[in-house]
Design a protein around this motif. Sequence first.
Motif, PDB file in Angstrom:
ATOM      1  N   SER A 192      15.577 -23.294  32.569  1.00 34.85           N
ATOM      2  CA  SER A 192      16.530 -23.252  31.189  1.00 34.85           C
ATOM      3  C   SER A 192      17.820 -22.719  31.773  1.00 34.85           C
ATOM      4  CB  SER A 192      16.007 -22.312  30.208  1.00 34.85           C
ATOM      5  OG  SER A 192      14.780 -22.660  29.980  1.00 34.85           O
ATOM      6  N   ILE A 193      18.132 -21.798  32.628  1.00 38.01           N
ATOM      7  CA  ILE A 193      19.266 -21.426  33.165  1.00 38.01           C
ATOM      8  C   ILE A 193      19.769 -22.414  33.977  1.00 38.01           C
ATOM      9  CG2 ILE A 193      20.363 -19.769  34.840  1.00 38.01           C
ATOM     10  CD1 ILE A 193      19.333 -18.469  32.223  1.00 38.01           C
ATOM     11  N   THR A 194      19.367 -23.086  34.758  1.00 40.31           N
ATOM     12  CA  THR A 194      19.783 -24.287  35.601  1.00 40.31           C
ATOM     13  C   THR A 194      20.434 -25.321  34.555  1.00 40.31           C
ATOM     14  OG1 THR A 194      18.365 -23.741  37.286  1.00 40.31           O
ATOM     15  CG2 THR A 194      19.605 -26.173  37.343  1.00 40.31           C
ATOM     16  N   ALA A 195      19.520 -25.861  33.497  1.00 36.88           N
ATOM     17  CA  ALA A 195      19.925 -26.904  32.493  1.00 36.88           C
ATOM     18  C   ALA A 195      21.114 -26.857  31.784  1.00 36.88           C
ATOM     19  CB  ALA A 195      18.694 -27.179  31.693  1.00 36.88           C
ATOM     20  N   SER A 196      21.170 -25.153  31.345  1.00 40.55           N
ATOM     21  CA  SER A 196      22.370 -24.595  30.564  1.00 40.55           C
ATOM     22  C   SER A 196      23.275 -24.856  31.516  1.00 40.55           C
ATOM     23  CB  SER A 196      22.104 -23.379  30.177  1.00 40.55           C
ATOM     24  OG  SER A 196      20.976 -23.104  29.293  1.00 40.55           O
ATOM     25  N   ALA A 197      23.495 -24.312  32.726  1.00 39.99           N
ATOM     26  CA  ALA A 197      24.791 -24.268  33.511  1.00 39.99           C
ATOM     27  C   ALA A 197      25.091 -26.028  33.734  1.00 39.99           C
ATOM     28  CB  ALA A 197      24.199 -23.756  34.999  1.00 39.99           C
ATOM     29  N   LEU A 198      24.291 -26.832  34.042  1.00 39.25           N
ATOM     30  CA  LEU A 198      24.619 -28.196  34.247  1.00 39.25           C
ATOM     31  C   LEU A 198      25.119 -28.816  32.991  1.00 39.25           C
ATOM     32  CD1 LEU A 198      21.467 -29.349  36.273  1.00 39.25           C
ATOM     33  CD2 LEU A 198      23.962 -28.973  37.235  1.00 39.25           C
ATOM     34  N   ALA A 199      24.521 -28.502  31.817  1.00 38.88           N
ATOM     35  CA  ALA A 199      24.915 -28.928  30.370  1.00 38.88           C
ATOM     36  C   ALA A 199      26.556 -28.691  30.563  1.00 38.88           C
ATOM     37  CB  ALA A 199      24.212 -28.537  29.407  1.00 38.88           C
ATOM     38  N   LEU A 200      26.992 -27.515  30.836  1.00 36.60           N
ATOM     39  CA  LEU A 200      28.247 -27.084  30.738  1.00 36.60           C
ATOM     40  C   LEU A 200      29.371 -27.942  31.349  1.00 36.60           C
ATOM     41  CD1 LEU A 200      28.119 -22.961  30.833  1.00 36.60           C
ATOM     42  CD2 LEU A 200      28.531 -24.473  28.861  1.00 36.60           C
ATOM     43  N   CYS A 201      28.623 -28.506  32.461  1.00 38.90           N
ATOM     44  CA  CYS A 201      29.470 -29.433  33.256  1.00 38.90           C
ATOM     45  C   CYS A 201      29.921 -30.746  32.248  1.00 38.90           C
ATOM     46  CB  CYS A 201      28.965 -29.902  34.394  1.00 38.90           C
ATOM     47  SG  CYS A 201      28.662 -28.804  35.850  1.00 38.90           S
ATOM     48  N   THR A 202      29.458 -30.935  31.100  1.00 40.22           N
ATOM     49  CA  THR A 202      29.543 -32.241  30.339  1.00 40.22           C
ATOM     50  C   THR A 202      30.671 -31.712  29.398  1.00 40.22           C
ATOM     51  OG1 THR A 202      27.971 -31.735  28.834  1.00 40.22           O
ATOM     52  CG2 THR A 202      27.349 -33.043  30.654  1.00 40.22           C
ATOM     53  N   VAL A 203      31.264 -30.468  29.149  1.00 43.98           N
ATOM     54  CA  VAL A 203      32.299 -30.013  28.069  1.00 43.98           C
ATOM     55  C   VAL A 203      33.510 -31.020  28.406  1.00 43.98           C
ATOM     56  CG1 VAL A 203      33.966 -28.223  27.706  1.00 43.98           C
ATOM     57  CG2 VAL A 203      31.557 -27.884  28.125  1.00 43.98           C
ATOM     58  N   PRO A 204      33.945 -31.504  29.429  1.00 41.38           N
ATOM     59  CA  PRO A 204      35.151 -32.471  29.446  1.00 41.38           C
ATOM     60  C   PRO A 204      34.738 -33.894  28.786  1.00 41.38           C
ATOM     61  CG  PRO A 204      34.946 -31.612  31.596  1.00 41.38           C
ATOM     62  CD  PRO A 204      33.710 -31.021  30.748  1.00 41.38           C
ATOM     63  N   PHE A 205      33.616 -33.882  28.801  1.00 40.56           N
ATOM     64  CA  PHE A 205      33.313 -35.272  28.245  1.00 40.56           C
ATOM     65  C   PHE A 205      33.216 -35.598  26.859  1.00 40.56           C
ATOM     66  CE2 PHE A 205      31.670 -35.413  32.598  1.00 40.56           C
ATOM     67  CZ  PHE A 205      32.441 -36.400  33.154  1.00 40.56           C
ATOM     68  N   GLY A 206      33.562 -34.369  26.108  1.00 34.05           N
ATOM     69  CA  GLY A 206      33.632 -34.727  24.646  1.00 34.05           C
ATOM     70  C   GLY A 206      32.764 -33.613  23.672  1.00 34.05           C
ATOM     71  N   TRP A 207      32.589 -32.375  24.028  1.00 37.22           N
ATOM     72  CA  TRP A 207      32.019 -31.493  23.057  1.00 37.22           C
ATOM     73  C   TRP A 207      32.787 -31.325  21.945  1.00 37.22           C
ATOM     74  CZ3 TRP A 207      28.903 -26.776  25.246  1.00 37.22           C
ATOM     75  CH2 TRP A 207      27.906 -27.179  25.955  1.00 37.22           C
ATOM     76  N   VAL A 208      32.046 -31.030  20.741  1.00 39.41           N
ATOM     77  CA  VAL A 208      32.628 -30.843  19.590  1.00 39.41           C
ATOM     78  C   VAL A 208      32.244 -29.457  18.726  1.00 39.41           C
ATOM     79  CG1 VAL A 208      32.722 -33.247  18.930  1.00 39.41           C
ATOM     80  CG2 VAL A 208      30.692 -31.821  18.318  1.00 39.41           C
ATOM     81  N   VAL A 209      32.768 -29.093  18.029  1.00 43.45           N
ATOM     82  CA  VAL A 209      32.540 -27.949  17.065  1.00 43.45           C
ATOM     83  C   VAL A 209      31.678 -28.616  16.025  1.00 43.45           C
ATOM     84  CG1 VAL A 209      33.041 -26.086  15.690  1.00 43.45           C
ATOM     85  CG2 VAL A 209      34.982 -26.841  17.601  1.00 43.45           C
ATOM     86  N   PRO A 210      30.242 -28.231  15.863  1.00 44.91           N
ATOM     87  CA  PRO A 210      29.449 -28.782  15.139  1.00 44.91           C
ATOM     88  C   PRO A 210      29.400 -28.329  13.778  1.00 44.91           C
ATOM     89  CG  PRO A 210      28.288 -27.323  16.426  1.00 44.91           C
ATOM     90  CD  PRO A 210      29.726 -27.573  17.050  1.00 44.91           C
ATOM     91  N   SER A 211      29.234 -29.016  12.779  1.00 45.78           N
ATOM     92  CA  SER A 211      29.125 -28.326  11.376  1.00 45.78           C
ATOM     93  C   SER A 211      27.984 -27.295  11.301  1.00 45.78           C
ATOM     94  CB  SER A 211      28.753 -29.540  10.384  1.00 45.78           C
ATOM     95  OG  SER A 211      27.546 -30.245  10.364  1.00 45.78           O
ATOM     96  N   ALA A 212      28.057 -26.513  10.131  1.00 48.01           N
ATOM     97  CA  ALA A 212      27.088 -25.567  10.148  1.00 48.01           C
ATOM     98  C   ALA A 212      25.522 -26.105   9.875  1.00 48.01           C
ATOM     99  CB  ALA A 212      27.364 -24.630   8.869  1.00 48.01           C
ATOM    100  N   PRO A 213      25.165 -27.290   9.523  1.00 45.79           N
ATOM    101  CA  PRO A 213      23.868 -27.588   9.370  1.00 45.79           C
ATOM    102  C   PRO A 213      23.664 -28.087  10.789  1.00 45.79           C
ATOM    103  CG  PRO A 213      24.951 -28.403   7.476  1.00 45.79           C
ATOM    104  CD  PRO A 213      26.015 -27.775   8.367  1.00 45.79           C
ATOM    105  N   VAL A 214      24.465 -28.868  11.610  1.00 44.49           N
ATOM    106  CA  VAL A 214      24.128 -29.345  12.650  1.00 44.49           C
ATOM    107  C   VAL A 214      24.078 -28.182  13.752  1.00 44.49           C
ATOM    108  CG1 VAL A 214      24.940 -30.421  14.454  1.00 44.49           C
ATOM    109  CG2 VAL A 214      25.043 -31.661  12.391  1.00 44.49           C
TER     110      VAL A 214
END
Length: 307
Positions: A192-214
């Motif tokens: 879980s820790i490794t996946a969270s850290a690796l997922a952060l590497c995708t921030v430059p590829f278009g993360w968004v601020v999700p709506s409350a339901p999402v």
Amino acid sequence: MSPYRAILFKIGSVTLFVLMSALIKGASDEVPPGQAVFFRSIFAVPVILGWLVWRQQLRTGLVTVNPMGHVWRGVVGTAAMGLGFAGLGFLPLAEVQSIQYAAPLLVVIFAAMFLGEQVRLFRLTAVFMGIVGVLIVLSPRLTALSGGEIDPLEALGAVLVLMSAVCAALAQVFVRKLVTTEQTSAIVFWFSITASALALCTVPFGWVVPSAPVAAMLVGAGLLGGFGQILLTTSYRWADVSVVAPFEYVSILLSLFIGYVAFGEVPTLIMLAGVAVVIAAGILIIWRERALGLERARGRRVMTPQG
């Protein structure tokens, strides 16, 4: 051991994982797969830590003697998760679940290739049968059997999910090596820790601020994934794998039901036929493993102290 309790825990874990996938699918139109991986992983961490505190294993449950093994398992497992989440945006929920059934079949092949495990003709035949079933499920997305022009996005989704299954199978090979030195809780936590850290590497590829339901869907997916992992782990503490494993296929029934109710997805006859072949192959492999396990147990009972 309590097989009935183990089966209940297994069905519970399968239910939570299917619900998790449904939430990820519901959020897929708004957030990219990398962001979904981050939420799924980071919000599983407090659940896992709470479980260890409850079991009074927090001090010992996270100890590792093979940190690089966790890194490699994390890289491959995160790829499997991300590719699977991406595929959910293009394909029906039950179809994604069906294609991912290829993973345990591929584990048999990869374990022979990379771990030197002996695989006899019976299991190879069952694996081949299962792969044929997966190809039947895939066929409408990748061939003229679709009855018309191939939808490029659906074809992409099929390829992504198949790649996810390959990565998931490789991740299981890493897990088989890790369990010789690592506790299950450590494997789950550090993934879980490794996946969270690796997922952060995708921030430059278009993360968004999700709506409350999402956002609620993503947080819910993480929590469900954490609880699902705990139930899965607990199920294997109460019964042998061969007893519990067949109930993995409850997931296809749940996926069909949730896909129809939540997303209006109606399964095709080709998909159902392919799923039937894959499930039959999986059950044959599980049956064979159980038979071999019983033979080995009988052999140990009649063996002299000198062997």
